[in-house]
Design an enzyme around this catalytic site. Sequence first.
Site, short mmCIF file in Angstrom:
data_model
loop_
_atom_site.label_atom_id
_atom_site.label_comp_id
_atom_site.label_asym_id
_atom_site.label_seq_id
_atom_site.Cartn_x
_atom_site.Cartn_y
_atom_site.Cartn_z
N SER A 91 0.79 -1.24 0.00
CA SER A 91 0.00 0.00 0.00
C SER A 91 0.81 1.28 0.00
O SER A 91 0.23 2.36 -0.07
CB SER A 91 -0.97 0.01 1.19
OG SER A 91 -2.06 -0.83 0.93
N LYS A 94 -0.04 3.57 -2.72
CA LYS A 94 -1.14 4.52 -2.61
C LYS A 94 -0.63 5.97 -2.55
O LYS A 94 -1.41 6.90 -2.80
CB LYS A 94 -1.99 4.21 -1.37
CG LYS A 94 -2.85 2.95 -1.50
CD LYS A 94 -3.70 2.74 -0.25
CE LYS A 94 -4.71 1.61 -0.40
NZ LYS A 94 -4.13 0.28 -0.32
N SER A 149 -6.02 2.63 4.84
CA SER A 149 -5.50 1.97 3.64
C SER A 149 -6.61 1.20 2.93
O SER A 149 -6.39 0.10 2.40
CB SER A 149 -4.33 1.04 3.98
OG SER A 149 -3.48 0.86 2.88
#
Length: 399
Positions: A91, A94, A149
């Site tokens: 993640s 992101k 997340s």
Amino acid sequence: MRECSPLSRRALLGLAAAAVPLTATASPASAAGARSAGTAVVGGERLARGGVQVRAAGLPRLTAQAWLVADRDTGEVLASHNAHRRLAPASTLKMLFADTVLPRFERGQRHRVTAADLADIPSGSSLVGIQPGTTYTVEQLWQGVFLRSGNDAVHVLAHMNGGVARTVAEMQARAEHLHALDTHVVSPDGFDHQGQISSAYDLTLFARAGLQNPEFRRYCGTRTADFPAGGKKTFQIQNTDRLLTGAWGLHPYEGLIGVKNGYTSHAGNTFTGAATRDGRTLLVSVLHPAEGSNAVYEQTAALLDWGFGRGRAAQPVGMLVEPGGTGGSRPTVSPVPEGGAAHAATTPPGPSAFRLAEGGAGTAALLGAGAWALLRRRRTRTAAGPAEEAPQPGGRHRR
């Protein structure tokens, strides 16, 4: 673009780029050959080397497969280990999603979520708890991305942006603009997909670019928020960044301002953090430490401590390059994907594996448009691995 140091200028400009036949670097020997043929390494030649690169004493002992510590303002890389090693980012990717999409929508804009917005979320994803039929503000969706997340929040925003495929293409283009040429984007959420890779160097570039946006900085530094639960009800969500909140037996890190953590079964634990002390801001990326889930934070803290301490005297071993470019030039990177030929056979080569020789900028422009279109048509998307984020208190996760 601001005036660059000589090292940064060499790393950025290198060659006047023109395309020659695309050649994926497949071995250390071919990497050396590419460099001898005149290619440049993004951030400086020393960052292409394996192992620890540093010009100062007192570095902590670390187990991560790759890491990097840099000064956000000067761009100087103070120390690194396998800076350009291509690994699954989880993640932390992101950050690139947010840097790409966050400027597109006003935070007060409202969106009623449909089932179609949530239809393509990989099974096992971390979720903030978005429900079809509920209306959310853009600010709430970004809180779901940064704090929990939440892949559900990512996919809603991606659909608002024109769809997952369009968002992936825009993220890849943004990565190229930032010269994050180790990065190959397959999904906007960072979940395990075949060929989805990045590097400690690239993740640090994403953090540096994102933190220039005040909204990005505000979201990544938010500890808790109230999230809609349907009707007028809400529930509290907490940031999963343990150095920010002090959760799971850790203490909050003094001066921490963000940025993003990640975990998948394939990527292990990943983290990029930023902290400010005495007017100086350092960026640290740590990927795949050998120990448990706290190790990625502990090793980040150790690198920050070193950077604010003995690292002040460190001579840079490379530079974080500036976005864009001059005269059509494109920096290139030579390191081979980790795992040898077998890995290279299953992982699509990132743009960092391509060689460019001197010549006209027009051909390089064709390389960007034509070659990348060809590569994208060849990509496959295969979800793999269980839950994307380690379980945290106070959120919703689907197993």
